[in-house]
Scaffold this motif. Structure first.
Motif, PDB file in Angstrom:
ATOM      1  N   HIS A   5       0.638  -1.081  -0.153  1.00 57.91           N
ATOM      2  CA  HIS A   5      -0.340  -0.290   0.094  1.00 57.91           C
ATOM      3  C   HIS A   5       1.289   1.333  -0.243  1.00 57.91           C
TER       4      HIS A   5
ATOM      5  N   ASP B 267       0.563   4.092   1.549  1.00 56.39           N
ATOM      6  CA  ASP B 267       1.190   4.763   2.464  1.00 56.39           C
ATOM      7  C   ASP B 267       2.158   3.931   3.593  1.00 56.39           C
ATOM      8  N   ASP B 268       1.893   2.338   3.158  1.00 56.86           N
ATOM      9  CA  ASP B 268       3.280   1.855   4.190  1.00 56.86           C
ATOM     10  C   ASP B 268       4.410   2.053   3.012  1.00 56.86           C
TER      11      ASP B 268
END
Length: 116
Positions: A30, A32-33
């Motif tokens: 992802h 955001d990760d």
């Protein structure tokens, strides 16, 4: 391999169920990760999504070598003058100097005039 010599590397057979430490279906991480994103993924500052050119940040003027060297010289001169003043180098005492001037004596002998 000669008879009676042990192999330098020994491996134990592994059961297929024991080696399932790796995830097979990981897929994409992802956004955001992730620790880092490519600049093209950041989008515009207004949040207009992906793509588009990233606006250039204004360039900061870097001082040239001459300015840095001049500043270092001035700082060094001021520190040296401060050190001399701290140890009393500018106290203003005047040492009397006794000068002796040697002049050659010029004796002029007047010829005595005897008029007889």
């Amino acid at each position: 391999m000669p008879v009676g010599v042990k192999p330098s590397v020994v491996s134990v057979p592994v059961e297929p169920s024991e080696g399932a430490d790796d995830e097979v279906d990981r897929g994409w991480v992802h956004p955001d990760d992730r620790l880092w994103r490519h600049p093209s993924e950041m989008g515009t500052p207004g949040g207009g999504g992906g793509g588009g050119a990233v606006p250039e940040t204004p360039r900061v003027k870097v001082p040239n070598v001459f300015a840095i060297a001049s500043l270092a010289g001035v700082i060094g001169a001021l520190m040296t003058a401060g050190l001399i003043a701290a140890i009393g180098g500018f106290n203003g005492r005047v040492q009397p100097v006794r000068s002796i001037e040697r002049v050659a004596a010029s004796t002029v002998l007047k010829a005595s005039s005897s008029s007889t």
